[in-house]
Design a protein around this motif. Structure first.
Motif, short mmCIF file in Angstrom:
data_model
loop_
_atom_site.label_atom_id
_atom_site.label_comp_id
_atom_site.label_asym_id
_atom_site.label_seq_id
_atom_site.Cartn_x
_atom_site.Cartn_y
_atom_site.Cartn_z
N ALA A 294 10.67 26.34 42.01
CA ALA A 294 9.72 25.11 41.60
C ALA A 294 9.15 25.55 40.39
CB ALA A 294 8.89 24.71 42.45
N GLU A 295 9.48 24.85 39.10
CA GLU A 295 8.73 25.05 37.83
C GLU A 295 7.66 24.10 37.96
OE1 GLU A 295 12.80 26.49 35.54
OE2 GLU A 295 12.30 24.47 35.44
N ILE A 296 6.69 24.23 37.56
CA ILE A 296 5.22 23.37 37.49
C ILE A 296 4.53 23.21 36.10
CG2 ILE A 296 3.41 22.66 38.61
CD1 ILE A 296 4.44 24.34 41.06
N ILE A 297 4.80 22.34 35.20
CA ILE A 297 4.02 22.26 34.14
C ILE A 297 3.25 20.90 34.35
CG2 ILE A 297 4.22 22.03 31.43
CD1 ILE A 297 6.74 23.47 31.60
N GLY A 298 1.85 21.13 34.34
CA GLY A 298 1.02 20.04 34.18
C GLY A 298 1.17 19.60 35.62
N SER A 299 1.35 18.35 35.79
CA SER A 299 1.63 17.19 36.64
C SER A 299 2.99 17.17 37.13
CB SER A 299 0.85 15.84 36.68
OG SER A 299 1.75 15.16 35.37
N GLU A 300 4.10 17.94 36.34
CA GLU A 300 5.43 17.47 36.63
C GLU A 300 5.81 18.87 37.53
OE1 GLU A 300 9.46 16.95 33.96
OE2 GLU A 300 7.55 16.19 33.27
N CYS A 301 6.92 18.56 38.29
CA CYS A 301 7.42 19.58 39.47
C CYS A 301 8.99 19.39 39.35
CB CYS A 301 6.98 19.75 40.57
SG CYS A 301 7.43 20.88 41.66
N HIS A 302 9.68 20.55 38.76
CA HIS A 302 11.28 20.53 39.17
C HIS A 302 11.39 21.39 40.52
CE1 HIS A 302 11.98 19.35 34.62
NE2 HIS A 302 10.94 18.56 34.98
N PHE A 303 11.90 20.95 41.19
CA PHE A 303 12.42 21.59 42.53
C PHE A 303 13.86 21.98 42.53
CE2 PHE A 303 12.34 21.93 47.09
CZ PHE A 303 11.12 22.76 47.33
N TYR A 304 14.18 23.25 42.91
CA TYR A 304 15.61 23.55 43.00
C TYR A 304 15.70 24.09 44.61
CZ TYR A 304 15.32 24.10 37.88
OH TYR A 304 15.51 23.94 36.69
N VAL A 305 16.90 24.05 45.08
CA VAL A 305 17.50 24.61 46.35
C VAL A 305 18.93 24.98 46.27
CG1 VAL A 305 17.64 24.29 48.66
CG2 VAL A 305 15.98 23.07 47.78
N ALA A 306 19.09 26.54 46.61
CA ALA A 306 20.44 26.80 46.59
C ALA A 306 20.95 27.14 45.07
CB ALA A 306 21.27 26.19 47.38
N ASP A 307 20.92 26.14 44.29
CA ASP A 307 21.45 26.08 42.81
C ASP A 307 20.25 26.29 41.89
OD1 ASP A 307 22.55 25.74 40.50
OD2 ASP A 307 23.52 23.82 41.01
N MET A 308 20.19 27.32 41.54
CA MET A 308 18.99 27.47 40.60
C MET A 308 19.17 27.20 39.29
SD MET A 308 16.72 29.13 42.71
CE MET A 308 17.48 27.90 44.02
N ASP A 309 20.23 26.29 38.73
CA ASP A 309 20.44 25.92 37.40
C ASP A 309 20.28 24.48 37.33
OD1 ASP A 309 21.31 28.37 36.55
OD2 ASP A 309 23.43 27.91 37.54
N ARG A 310 20.13 23.78 38.48
CA ARG A 310 19.98 22.39 38.22
C ARG A 310 18.78 21.93 39.44
NH1 ARG A 310 23.72 18.73 35.94
NH2 ARG A 310 23.39 16.48 36.49
#
Length: 379
Positions: free
Chosen positions: A159-175
């Motif tokens: 999970a990439e977390i910057i401020g209040s935004e979170c990008h969550f990845y499972v299995a595929d670490m590119d998308r």
């Protein structure tokens, strides 16, 4: 003048922490001294027969102690947290990523979880300790094919977390599987939580690093919201443990005095989707589960129309101090309730006079799975 080879510069950048500084790592081969949690039963290191993992962190459901947090993580910003997880049984279970955790007079945190049985992701911010996934049903994302969750099979996540935004990845670490921007806090502790009841989840090789930006710039199949069609500007009063007759009879947003204490109205607005998140005001952990919300509608003429809601809560509605009825709560609050018949909300016929009209809504809060509504003036 000293000449430093490019490889030397890169080494200095990495080692000095200018780029990709590692803030945390735990392979659970020692103790849990880097973690904080309320009760010992929720987190423990166990030995496994898997030679690739050996000792792992087991999170066990516990109704009174939800989260296991990394000590000192509230001082970090712009991070990626990575690790591996496994569901050892076919019980109902999940792994919840906790981020921007705040604990003052109430406990609020962002949460995105992986459901083992069922194999999907859900967005589930907690407000005053209450899950609110039913406000975000549009983010439910199936995990299929290579990302499908299987019992007793390790999978990678980040999970990439910057401020209040979170990008969550499972299995595929590119998308990322989910990009979520709408939790209100932009800092706080990070960690994990299991389901309140059900099966355990195992974790291993957890690391946290600093990042300069998101590795995936835009979301695919982005959701289109229509916030400008909603009623967005409100005032809030509360929370209260009982209904307040004075507030319900009043023709304007005046302070209420009770037992020597003054309660003033405060400005609130909907989130970027157009949802009034009542859980920011209504309590869940105390008896103060009721709150009032008011807004003004300007009508060019005297007219009959309809106000519509998609709401997780039972609502009581007044127009110009006249009670007009009740809105029954629904299982989900949908952003597209006014466009999609399958997601339709509930409406009330109302009379508007020419000029300004005051709409008052009482929210019966404390609803497990979230407090909030979308409101829309038909026509």
């Amino acid at each position: 003048m000293n000449n430093i080879p490019i490889t030397g510069i890169l080494f200095l950048m990495l080692s000095s922490g200018i780029y990709g500084q590692e803030l945390f790592h735990d392979d659970f081969e020692a103790d849990l001294g880097q973690w904080e949690y309320q009760e010992p039963g929720i987190a423990q290191i166990i030995e496994t027969a898997d030679i690739a993992h050996r000792s792992v962190l087991q999170l066990t459901p516990n109704k009174s102690a939800e989260s296991v947090l990394i000590k000192g993580s509230d001082t970090w910003k712009n991070v990626v947290i990575e690790g591996q997880a496994l569901f050892p049984t076919d019980q109902h279970d999940y792994l919840g990523l906790v981020y921007n955790y705040q604990e003052n007079d109430r406990t609020d945190f962002g949460c995105i979880y992986i459901k083992g049985k069922g194999s999907y992701i859900r967005v589930n911010p907690h407000r005053d300790g209450n899950a609110s996934r039913a406000l975000y049903e549009e983010y439910k994302t199936p995990l299929a094919e290579n990302a499908a969750i299987k019992v007793n099979q390790w999978f990678s996540f980040k999970a990439e977390i910057i401020g209040s935004e979170c990008h969550f990845y499972v299995a595929d670490m590119d998308r990322p599987k989910v990009i979520f921007k709408y939790f209100e806090y932009s800092k706080g502790k990070i960690g994990f939580k299991p389901r309140l009841v059900g099966g355990e989840v195992w974790l291993d090789d957890i690391s946290v690093k600093q990042i300069e930006g998101f590795s995936y710039a835009t979301a695919s199949d982005a959701i289109t919201y229509h916030r400008d069609t909603m009623i967005n500007d409100w005032n809030a009063l509360g929370p209260f443990s009982t209904r307040i007759a004075e507030a319900e009879k009043s023709k304007e947003d005046v302070p209420i005095v009770m037992d020597g204490q003054e309660y003033a109205w405060s400005d609130v607005t909907t989130d970027p989707r157009g949802c009034l998140v009542a859980g920011k005001v209504c309590r869940y952990a105390t008896d103060e589960k009721l709150a009032y919300f008011s807004t003004e509608i300007d009508s060019e003429k005297q007219t009959q129309t309809e106000i519509q809601f998609s709401s997780l809560n039972t609502l009581h509605v007044w127009v110009n101090s006249t009670y007009v009825g009740v809105i029954e709560k629904q299982r989900h609050a949908w952003f597209d309730a006014f466009q999609e018949e399958a997601h339709a909300g509930n409406g009330l016929p109302i009379a508007l006079r020419k000029g300004k009209n005051r709409i008052l809504v009482l929210v019966e809060g404390g609803n497990y799975s979230g407090d909030g509504f979308y409101a829309y003036m038909k026509g």
